[in-house]
Design a protein around this motif. Structure first.
Motif, PDB file in Angstrom:
ATOM      1  N   UNK A  15       0.852  -1.187   0.000  1.00 25.05           N
ATOM      2  CA  UNK A  15       0.000   0.000   0.000  1.00 25.05           C
ATOM      3  C   UNK A  15       0.888   1.238   0.000  1.00 25.05           C
ATOM      4  N   UNK A  16       1.346   1.665  -1.188  1.00 28.45           N
ATOM      5  CA  UNK A  16       2.326   2.737  -1.290  1.00 28.45           C
ATOM      6  C   UNK A  16       1.938   4.051  -0.602  1.00 28.45           C
ATOM      7  N   UNK A  17       0.659   4.371  -0.552  1.00 30.68           N
ATOM      8  CA  UNK A  17       0.244   5.629   0.062  1.00 30.68           C
ATOM      9  C   UNK A  17      -0.063   5.503   1.544  1.00 30.68           C
ATOM     10  N   UNK A  18       0.142   4.315   2.094  1.00 29.06           N
ATOM     11  CA  UNK A  18      -0.062   4.111   3.527  1.00 29.06           C
ATOM     12  C   UNK A  18      -1.506   3.802   3.891  1.00 29.06           C
ATOM     13  N   UNK A  19      -1.775   3.925   5.166  1.00 30.33           N
ATOM     14  CA  UNK A  19      -3.099   3.611   5.696  1.00 30.33           C
ATOM     15  C   UNK A  19      -4.015   4.807   5.485  1.00 30.33           C
ATOM     16  N   UNK A  20      -5.137   4.548   4.857  1.00 28.03           N
ATOM     17  CA  UNK A  20      -6.098   5.610   4.615  1.00 28.03           C
ATOM     18  C   UNK A  20      -7.019   5.828   5.800  1.00 28.03           C
ATOM     19  N   UNK A  21      -7.674   6.953   5.791  1.00 26.89           N
ATOM     20  CA  UNK A  21      -8.626   7.303   6.844  1.00 26.89           C
ATOM     21  C   UNK A  21     -10.033   7.259   6.253  1.00 26.89           C
ATOM     22  N   UNK A  22     -11.050   7.120   7.089  1.00 22.82           N
ATOM     23  CA  UNK A  22     -12.427   7.157   6.594  1.00 22.82           C
ATOM     24  C   UNK A  22     -12.713   8.409   5.755  1.00 22.82           C
ATOM     25  N   UNK A  23     -12.002   9.489   6.054  1.00 22.85           N
ATOM     26  CA  UNK A  23     -12.157  10.736   5.305  1.00 22.85           C
ATOM     27  C   UNK A  23     -11.856  10.539   3.815  1.00 22.85           C
ATOM     28  N   UNK A  24     -10.908   9.647   3.501  1.00 25.23           N
ATOM     29  CA  UNK A  24     -10.549   9.397   2.102  1.00 25.23           C
ATOM     30  C   UNK A  24     -11.747   8.848   1.324  1.00 25.23           C
ATOM     31  N   UNK A  25     -12.459   7.930   1.918  1.00 28.62           N
ATOM     32  CA  UNK A  25     -13.641   7.350   1.271  1.00 28.62           C
ATOM     33  C   UNK A  25     -14.770   8.377   1.247  1.00 28.62           C
ATOM     34  N   UNK A  26     -14.909   9.127   2.328  1.00 25.71           N
ATOM     35  CA  UNK A  26     -15.954  10.150   2.397  1.00 25.71           C
ATOM     36  C   UNK A  26     -15.767  11.194   1.298  1.00 25.71           C
ATOM     37  N   UNK A  27     -14.524  11.594   1.045  1.00 26.77           N
ATOM     38  CA  UNK A  27     -14.263  12.577  -0.019  1.00 26.77           C
ATOM     39  C   UNK A  27     -14.658  12.039  -1.384  1.00 26.77           C
ATOM     40  N   UNK A  28     -14.421  10.758  -1.622  1.00 24.68           N
ATOM     41  CA  UNK A  28     -14.820  10.151  -2.895  1.00 24.68           C
ATOM     42  C   UNK A  28     -16.339  10.130  -3.009  1.00 24.68           C
ATOM     43  N   UNK A  29     -17.018   9.828  -1.916  1.00 29.20           N
ATOM     44  CA  UNK A  29     -18.495   9.824  -1.918  1.00 29.20           C
ATOM     45  C   UNK A  29     -19.042  11.217  -2.190  1.00 29.20           C
ATOM     46  N   UNK A  30     -18.435  12.219  -1.567  1.00 26.89           N
ATOM     47  CA  UNK A  30     -18.873  13.604  -1.798  1.00 26.89           C
ATOM     48  C   UNK A  30     -18.688  13.981  -3.263  1.00 26.89           C
ATOM     49  N   UNK A  31     -17.568  13.576  -3.840  1.00 26.94           N
ATOM     50  CA  UNK A  31     -17.340  13.842  -5.264  1.00 26.94           C
ATOM     51  C   UNK A  31     -18.407  13.178  -6.121  1.00 26.94           C
ATOM     52  N   UNK A  46     -11.580   3.244  -7.530  1.00 26.61           N
ATOM     53  CA  UNK A  46     -10.808   2.407  -6.625  1.00 26.61           C
ATOM     54  C   UNK A  46     -10.108   3.280  -5.591  1.00 26.61           C
ATOM     55  N   UNK A  47     -10.360   2.992  -4.325  1.00 26.48           N
ATOM     56  CA  UNK A  47      -9.735   3.722  -3.226  1.00 26.48           C
ATOM     57  C   UNK A  47      -8.994   2.681  -2.393  1.00 26.48           C
ATOM     58  N   UNK A  48      -7.747   2.419  -2.768  1.00 24.03           N
ATOM     59  CA  UNK A  48      -6.997   1.333  -2.099  1.00 24.03           C
ATOM     60  C   UNK A  48      -5.546   1.701  -1.814  1.00 24.03           C
ATOM     61  N   UNK A  49      -5.244   2.962  -1.780  1.00 24.52           N
ATOM     62  CA  UNK A  49      -3.904   3.499  -1.488  1.00 24.52           C
ATOM     63  C   UNK A  49      -2.803   2.912  -2.373  1.00 24.52           C
TER      64      UNK A  49
END
Length: 54
Positions: A15-31, A46-49
């Motif tokens: 996972x090159x970008x590290x551990x994601x936060x719930x905010x990462x998924x929330x931002x995609x949903x908002x978009x 795809x939101x998988x870092x």
């Protein structure tokens, strides 16, 4: 037994970008709910870092 540091390294290698936060998924949903995505159809967001790039 595998050390915590080895597990940490193994995870971050996949996972090159590290551990994601719930905010990462929330931002995609908002978009997707916004007008900015009105021409986005029939795609997977795809939101998988970076895991799927391997």
């Amino acid at each position: 037994m595998i050390s915590v540091m080895k597990l940490h390294h193994r995870y971050h290698k996949k996972h090159p970008l590290g551990i994601g936060a719930p905010k990462e998924v929330a931002n995609a949903c908002i978009f997707l709910l916004s007008d900015a995505s009105r021409y986005v159809t029939g795609n997977n967001l795809v939101i998988d870092s970076g895991y799927s790039t391997q």
